[in-house]
Enzyme design. Structure first.
Site, PDB file in Angstrom:
ATOM      1  N   ASP A   1      -1.500  13.493   7.023  1.00 43.11           N
ATOM      2  CA  ASP A   1      -0.589  13.100   5.956  1.00 43.11           C
ATOM      3  C   ASP A   1      -0.406  14.254   4.975  1.00 43.11           C
ATOM      4  OD1 ASP A   1       1.016  11.401   4.601  1.00 43.11           O
ATOM      5  OD2 ASP A   1      -0.557  10.049   3.920  1.00 43.11           O
TER       6      ASP A   1
ATOM      7  N   CYS B   1      -0.978   8.284  -0.369  1.00 40.87           N
ATOM      8  CA  CYS B   1      -0.060   8.847  -1.369  1.00 40.87           C
ATOM      9  C   CYS B   1      -0.593   8.825  -2.808  1.00 40.87           C
ATOM     10  CB  CYS B   1       1.282   8.124  -1.340  1.00 40.87           C
ATOM     11  SG  CYS B   1       1.781   7.536   0.267  1.00 40.87           S
TER      12      CYS B   1
ATOM     13  N   GLN C   1      -4.351   9.611   9.389  1.00 46.33           N
ATOM     14  CA  GLN C   1      -3.010  10.196   9.351  1.00 46.33           C
ATOM     15  C   GLN C   1      -3.100  11.680   9.019  1.00 46.33           C
ATOM     16  OE1 GLN C   1      -1.230   7.742   6.285  1.00 46.33           O
ATOM     17  NE2 GLN C   1       0.169   6.837   7.763  1.00 46.33           N
TER      18      GLN C   1
ATOM     19  N   HIS D   1       2.015  15.512   1.306  1.00 43.51           N
ATOM     20  CA  HIS D   1       3.035  15.264   0.298  1.00 43.51           C
ATOM     21  C   HIS D   1       3.519  16.587  -0.243  1.00 43.51           C
ATOM     22  CE1 HIS D   1       0.838  11.462   0.606  1.00 43.51           C
ATOM     23  NE2 HIS D   1       2.057  10.975   0.532  1.00 43.51           N
TER      24      HIS D   1
ATOM     25  N   LYS E   1      14.977   8.675   5.350  1.00 47.19           N
ATOM     26  CA  LYS E   1      13.906   9.332   6.113  1.00 47.19           C
ATOM     27  C   LYS E   1      14.380   9.812   7.474  1.00 47.19           C
ATOM     28  CE  LYS E   1      12.329   4.956   8.028  1.00 47.19           C
ATOM     29  NZ  LYS E   1      11.259   4.245   8.672  1.00 47.19           N
TER      30      LYS E   1
ATOM     31  N   HIS F   1       7.136  12.598   1.681  1.00 45.83           N
ATOM     32  CA  HIS F   1       5.937  12.222   2.451  1.00 45.83           C
ATOM     33  C   HIS F   1       6.192  12.693   3.881  1.00 45.83           C
ATOM     34  CE1 HIS F   1       5.041   8.713  -0.357  1.00 45.83           C
ATOM     35  NE2 HIS F   1       6.329   8.874  -0.553  1.00 45.83           N
TER      36      HIS F   1
ATOM     37  N   ARG G   1      -5.472  -0.986   8.252  1.00 44.30           N
ATOM     38  CA  ARG G   1      -4.549  -2.121   8.298  1.00 44.30           C
ATOM     39  C   ARG G   1      -5.307  -3.259   8.983  1.00 44.30           C
ATOM     40  NH1 ARG G   1       0.281   1.420   8.543  1.00 44.30           N
ATOM     41  NH2 ARG G   1      -0.317   2.721   6.780  1.00 44.30           N
TER      42      ARG G   1
HETATM   43 ZN    ZN Z   1       2.803   9.245   1.327  1.00 43.33          ZN
END
Ligand code: ZN
Length: 327
Positions: A68, A19, A66, A70, A150, A196, A48
């Site tokens: 991912d 992000c 990910q 935004h 979410k 997100h 992680r």
């Molecule tokens: Zn994010």
């Protein structure tokens, strides 16, 4: 956000999320309402430090990717954007053959930032978007992140196990903290909303689930090897090699098995590897310029011209193996 950890006497900095980088990009210039919504996606690697005992195949790993994205969106367009994201999400899951899923809407937790009014508006937006997309959902009261409500989508694999993959998260926190803004149609400075979203979640985990879901028996478009070309005798190896080349030219992942084995053994091996199609080539096929086609798990489906075989494969690949009743 970037905590240092020491593993085996070496210092590592983990990047736990993508992000902040998109936010930096956003803040690198000024935006107008005409630029919005902005949809920035990446296959971002994140890390992680999972304890060795919980590492598990592709399902739980220390470094993963990910899908991912935004979305930066004007507050008044939030609902339309959410509908767009939800439809995209359903399209992705359906394309991979997941038609059975549970949808959860997680609402304001006790410890949350932002006004109750903003939360209500965002939750209403998520609800309305789910309704517009025609999805049934359960409400997880108080299950939202501290920074926003979410939607989570849990897919079910072939044997009914649930896997958390897709997530669509509203965020009040980061636009505030990083002072994101755009200029609206009346020249006023406004704060955008930020959403997100990850559709597949962790790519590694998603493929773990996918392998289990299909038990390795992938639809044509996903099979690592799509066609095995199996010459019956060495004398037709040249024709078989030519066919393999033509398949590759048509963007199929084809392999030639020109080992000096009996064709029965070659077929057995291709079946074990769950290769969707086998083109069996004998003297007759080489002479007539045809192919004898076998389908994994079904056996012989007939002799045809290469053009007809290609047309059949192309149509099947395009359908992604999704039959009408599953659509
Ligand atoms: Zn994010």
């Amino acid at each position: 956000m970037f905590g240092a950890i020491t593993v085996e006497e070496k210092k590592f900095l983990l990047k736990p999320m993508n992000c902040p980088f998109h936010i930096e990009m956003y803040n690198a210039r000024k935006w107008s309402y005409r630029d919005l919504p902005l949809r920035w996606a990446e296959l971002g690697t994140v890390y992680r430090y999972e304890k060795p005992g919980v590492l598990h195949g592709l399902m739980r790993v220390r470094g993963f990717t990910q899908d991912d994205a935004h979305h930066f969106v004007a507050q008044e367009n939030m609902e339309d954007e959410l509908v767009w994201i939800i439809n995209f999400c359903v399209h992705m899951l359906t394309s991979f053959g997941f038609t059975d899923y549970n949808v959860f809407l997680s609402t304001m937790p006790e410890k949350a930032i932002g006004d109750k009014e903003d939360w209500d508006r965002a939750e209403d937006g998520l609800r309305a978007a789910l309704d517009k997309a025609g999805l049934d959902y359960e409400v997880d009261e108080g299950g939202g992140a501290f920074y926003g409500p979410k939607i989570d989508i849990q897919i079910k694999d072939a044997i009914g196990r649930g896997w958390q993959c897709s997530t669509i998260q509203f965020d009040f926190s980061l636009p505030e903290r990083f002072d994101l803004s755009y200029i609206d149609s009346s020249g006023q400075q406004k704060r955008p909303y930020m959403i997100h979203r990850a559709l597949l979640g962790s790519i590694e985990r998603f493929f773990g689930v996918l392998i289990e879901h299909y038990a390795g028996n992938f639809p044509l478009w996903l099979a690592p090897t799509q066609v095995k070309v199996l010459p019956i005798t060495d004398s037709v190896n040249d024709y078989a090699a030519e066919l393999t080349k033509k398949l590759k030219e048509n963007n199929f992942r084809a392999e030639l098995d020109d080992r000096s084995e009996k064709v029965g053994a070659k077929i057995r091996d291709a079946e074990i590897f769950k290769v969707p199609y086998m083109f069996v080539i004998g003297a007759r096929e080489a002479e007539s310029g045809q192919v004898s086609v076998r389908r994994h798990g079904e056996g012989d489906i007939g002799t045809m011209s290469l053009d007809d075989a290609l047309a059949m494969l192309i149509a099947e690949e395009k359908s992604k193996g999704i039959t009408d009743e599953k659509k």
